[in-house]
Design a protein around this motif. Structure first.
Motif, short mmCIF file in Angstrom:
data_model
loop_
_atom_site.label_atom_id
_atom_site.label_comp_id
_atom_site.label_asym_id
_atom_site.label_seq_id
_atom_site.Cartn_x
_atom_site.Cartn_y
_atom_site.Cartn_z
N LEU A 134 -20.58 1.84 75.43
CA LEU A 134 -22.50 1.79 75.29
C LEU A 134 -23.61 1.56 74.42
O LEU A 134 -22.64 2.69 73.57
N SER A 135 -24.67 1.24 73.94
CA SER A 135 -25.07 0.87 72.50
C SER A 135 -25.35 2.38 72.59
O SER A 135 -25.72 3.37 73.64
N ASN B 172 -25.39 10.54 73.27
CA ASN B 172 -25.06 9.21 72.02
C ASN B 172 -22.61 9.34 71.86
O ASN B 172 -23.03 8.19 72.37
N ILE B 173 -22.56 10.39 72.02
CA ILE B 173 -20.87 10.58 71.40
C ILE B 173 -20.35 9.83 73.16
O ILE B 173 -19.52 8.79 72.99
N VAL C 286 -31.54 18.35 69.11
CA VAL C 286 -30.78 17.79 68.32
C VAL C 286 -29.13 17.64 68.89
O VAL C 286 -28.71 16.25 69.36
N GLU C 287 -28.67 18.49 69.59
CA GLU C 287 -27.22 18.58 69.77
C GLU C 287 -26.76 17.35 71.49
O GLU C 287 -26.18 16.91 71.32
N ILE C 288 -27.79 18.05 72.12
CA ILE C 288 -27.86 17.23 73.35
C ILE C 288 -28.24 15.83 72.52
O ILE C 288 -27.32 14.83 73.56
N SER D 21 -23.47 8.50 66.60
CA SER D 21 -24.09 9.30 65.86
C SER D 21 -24.06 9.46 64.70
O SER D 21 -23.37 8.95 64.30
N LYS D 22 -25.75 10.17 64.72
CA LYS D 22 -26.44 9.82 63.33
C LYS D 22 -25.88 11.53 62.58
O LYS D 22 -26.18 12.15 63.09
#
Length: 154
Positions: free
Chosen positions: A51-52, A43-44, A36-38, A8-9
């Motif tokens: 995973l990347s 990514n989380i 943005v939340e999705i 998370s960016k």
């Protein structure tokens, strides 16, 4: 090799802007709070599996938005014209593989992500060896959400 599958960016918009500065044909996309939340939650989830992280790519979100508008106009959730979207993304952004998740009617990011994770094909897309992703969430005239999430590997 091309795979066609359906189903998370601190500030994700800064990363999108920074990335797009090196793209020949710059696309712009303004992410809503749910989008943005999705992106962040996916990514989380990926990071928890080792995973990347995927990088957001505005071109993918623009294509996702176009597909949402198509589904809203037709009044149906579908992967219609996926091969054309995949071909376009291969030519325009250098995608090696393209995958797509769609959904309808969910009210929150958590709800749609949980639904995708309960579906083998959608979960496989989320967990695949992709490098970039995009999202669009649009509402129809009745206020129901349509979701298109496109993943690519560059």
């Amino acid at each position: 090799m091309m795979f066609l599958t359906s189903c998370s960016k601190d500030n994700i918009e800064d990363e999108v802007t920074a990335y797009n500065q090196v793209v020949t044909n710059k696309a712009e996309y303004t992410y809503s709070a749910i989008e943005v939340e999705i992106l962040e939650d996916l990514n989380i989830y990926r990071k928890a599996l080792g995973l990347s992280e995927l990088k957001p790519l505005a071109e993918l979100s623009v294509e996702s938005e176009d597909h949402n508008e198509y589904m809203i106009q037709k009044g149906v959730v579908s992967h219609e014209n996926f091969s054309q979207r995949a071909s376009y993304l291969m030519n325009e952004v250098g995608a090696q593989t393209v995958s797509e998740n769609v959904a309808f009617g969910y009210r929150t990011a958590d709800a749609v992500i949980n639904a995708w994770l309960k579906s083998k094909g959608h979960k496989d897309n989320i967990e695949a060896d992709h490098t970039h992703f995009g999202i669009s969430v649009r509402q129809d005239a009745d206020g129901k959400n349509y979701f298109t999430n496109i993943f690519i590997k560059k």
